[in-house]
Write an enzyme that holds these catalytic residues in place. Structure first.
Site, PDB file in Angstrom:
ATOM      1  N   GLU A 188      -5.807  -4.796  10.351  1.00  0.00           N
ATOM      2  CA  GLU A 188      -4.292  -3.840  11.178  1.00  0.00           C
ATOM      3  C   GLU A 188      -4.822  -2.962  11.879  1.00  0.00           C
ATOM      4  O   GLU A 188      -5.593  -2.227  12.175  1.00  0.00           O
ATOM      5  CB  GLU A 188      -4.131  -2.985   9.695  1.00  0.00           C
ATOM      6  CG  GLU A 188      -3.559  -3.190   8.460  1.00  0.00           C
ATOM      7  CD  GLU A 188      -3.407  -2.265   7.020  1.00  0.00           C
ATOM      8  OE1 GLU A 188      -2.491  -2.788   6.815  1.00  0.00           O
ATOM      9  OE2 GLU A 188      -4.123  -1.686   6.773  1.00  0.00           O
ATOM     10  N   LYS A 190      -0.052   4.656  -0.179  1.00  0.00           N
ATOM     11  CA  LYS A 190      -0.236   5.653   0.370  1.00  0.00           C
ATOM     12  C   LYS A 190      -0.263   6.502  -0.630  1.00  0.00           C
ATOM     13  O   LYS A 190       0.311   6.431  -1.668  1.00  0.00           O
ATOM     14  CB  LYS A 190      -0.330   5.474   1.269  1.00  0.00           C
ATOM     15  CG  LYS A 190       0.263   4.304   2.614  1.00  0.00           C
ATOM     16  CD  LYS A 190      -0.243   4.819   3.861  1.00  0.00           C
ATOM     17  CE  LYS A 190      -0.084   3.309   5.142  1.00  0.00           C
ATOM     18  NZ  LYS A 190       0.161   3.167   5.767  1.00  0.00           N
ATOM     19  N   GLU A 197      -7.039   4.648   7.234  1.00  0.00           N
ATOM     20  CA  GLU A 197      -6.307   6.206   6.620  1.00  0.00           C
ATOM     21  C   GLU A 197      -8.159   6.812   6.257  1.00  0.00           C
ATOM     22  O   GLU A 197      -8.307   8.023   6.687  1.00  0.00           O
ATOM     23  CB  GLU A 197      -5.248   5.984   6.311  1.00  0.00           C
ATOM     24  CG  GLU A 197      -4.415   6.190   6.919  1.00  0.00           C
ATOM     25  CD  GLU A 197      -2.565   5.482   6.920  1.00  0.00           C
ATOM     26  OE1 GLU A 197      -2.885   6.014   5.150  1.00  0.00           O
ATOM     27  OE2 GLU A 197      -2.449   5.122   7.344  1.00  0.00           O
ATOM     28  N   GLY A 204       2.791   2.112  10.769  1.00  0.00           N
ATOM     29  CA  GLY A 204       3.388   3.171  10.229  1.00  0.00           C
ATOM     30  C   GLY A 204       3.905   4.351  11.848  1.00  0.00           C
ATOM     31  O   GLY A 204       4.622   4.687  11.937  1.00  0.00           O
ATOM     32  N   ASN A 238       0.967  -1.408   0.037  1.00  0.00           N
ATOM     33  CA  ASN A 238      -0.420  -0.318   0.069  1.00  0.00           C
ATOM     34  C   ASN A 238       0.774   1.690  -0.080  1.00  0.00           C
ATOM     35  O   ASN A 238       1.309   1.548   0.701  1.00  0.00           O
ATOM     36  CB  ASN A 238      -0.679   0.113   1.301  1.00  0.00           C
ATOM     37  CG  ASN A 238      -1.327   1.258   1.170  1.00  0.00           C
ATOM     38  OD1 ASN A 238      -2.022   1.982   0.495  1.00  0.00           O
ATOM     39  ND2 ASN A 238      -2.092   1.454   2.646  1.00  0.00           N
ATOM     40  N   SER A 253       3.519  -2.027  10.206  1.00  0.00           N
ATOM     41  CA  SER A 253       4.789  -1.915  10.647  1.00  0.00           C
ATOM     42  C   SER A 253       4.893  -4.002  10.780  1.00  0.00           C
ATOM     43  O   SER A 253       6.182  -3.872  10.677  1.00  0.00           O
ATOM     44  CB  SER A 253       5.486  -1.968  12.097  1.00  0.00           C
ATOM     45  OG  SER A 253       4.805  -0.345  12.639  1.00  0.00           O
ATOM     46  N   HIS A 291      -9.613   1.309   4.637  1.00  0.00           N
ATOM     47  CA  HIS A 291      -8.725   1.307   5.197  1.00  0.00           C
ATOM     48  C   HIS A 291      -8.366   2.241   6.722  1.00  0.00           C
ATOM     49  O   HIS A 291      -9.284   3.472   6.078  1.00  0.00           O
ATOM     50  CB  HIS A 291      -7.436   1.783   4.595  1.00  0.00           C
ATOM     51  CG  HIS A 291      -6.003   1.940   4.738  1.00  0.00           C
ATOM     52  ND1 HIS A 291      -5.316   2.899   6.199  1.00  0.00           N
ATOM     53  CD2 HIS A 291      -4.766   1.578   4.860  1.00  0.00           C
ATOM     54  CE1 HIS A 291      -4.111   2.304   6.425  1.00  0.00           C
ATOM     55  NE2 HIS A 291      -3.700   1.311   5.758  1.00  0.00           N
TER      56      HIS A 291
END
Ligand code: PGA
Length: 250
Positions: free
Chosen positions: A166, A11, A96, A172, A9, A213, A94
């Site tokens: 996730e 991003k 985010e 991250g 991904n 991560s 996702h």
């Protein structure tokens, strides 16, 4: 029986030129790695260029989001049939997108149905926040996200999806979940929920990734867990070390 799948991904990273250059840099090495499906998920505007770059390799292409309508007055959005010439996959829900762009469970459910109707494989993201984790709510929250996302699907449709667990606190941050944590939630909150909704056969078929991560040095540990079928990789998918990460997954 479940082929593992590692998706990068990207991003909101890499310009069009950078995306194609990077794809060309690592595609041949990735193409030689057997026993694992590989997907690049670049920013939408870079999808055609990356799709062209990886043509003739085993590498698939995915979008990072999609709208559920077919066309119309939805400024800034992309319809499923705009993706299908270039993509086989689409990341949906996702964390985010949920956190910064108002993505809801209901919207994710509609998007999954639209993706499946266009033969795109959804990579459906679920995962709890640090607060929920610390409050002991992980199991119920993640199971609830799976139920909401898969509402109204048939077992056959569900089996075609991929789920990415996730934990938000691991994305991250460099603070990855332990294999026991990740594998435990994937089994009890994700796979068992799919079993409850669609039966044991579908639960045995559906591929479930861990994300948060994942790095070249820890991917093998996750892959050793019987319920983890691959990874959704952010930061580590942007660097040439992604080749090593995928190689270490097999
Ligand atoms: P990360 O991102 O690997 O950088 O933690 C994972 C993701 O958000 O898909």
């Amino acid at each position: 029986m479940r082929t593992p799948i590692i998706a990068g991904n990207w991003k909101m990273n890499k310009t069009a030129v950078e995306a194609v250059t990077f794809s060309n840099e690592i595609k041949d090495a990735l193409n030689q790695i057997e026993g694992v499906d590989i997907v690049f998920c670049p920013p939408a505007i870079n999808i055609p260029g990356v799709a062209e770059a990886v043509k003739g390799t085993k590498i698939g292409v995915g979008a990072q989001n999609m709208y559920f309508e077919e066309s119309g007055a939805f400024t800034g959005e992309l319809a499923p049939n705009m993706l299908t010439p270039f993509c086989q996959y689409v990341i949906l829900g996702h964390s985010e997108r949920r956190a910064y762009f108002g993505e809801t469970d209901e919207g994710v459910n509609k998007k999954i149905k639209a993706a499946l109707a266009h033969n795109l494989t959804p990579m459906v993201c679920v995962g709890e926040s640090l607060e929920q984790n610390e409050a002991g709510e992980t199991q119920s929250f993640v199971s609830g996200q799976v139920k909401a996302a898969f509402a109204g699907l048939t077992a056959v449709q569900a089996a075609r999806c991929i789920i990415a667990y996730e934990p938000i606190w691991a994305i991250g941050t460099g603070k990855s979940a332990t294999v026991e944590q990740a594998g435990g939630i994937i089994k009890t909150a994700v796979r068992d929920t799919i079993a409850e909704l669609f039966g044991a056969e579908t639960a045995a078929q559906i591929r479930i990734q861990y994300g948060g991560s994942v790095k070249p040095h820890n991917i093998a540990d996750y892959m050793a867990h019987p319920d983890i079928d691959g990874a959704l990789v952010g930061g580590a998918s942007l660097k040439p070390g992604f080749v090593e990460l995928v190689a270490n997954a097999t």
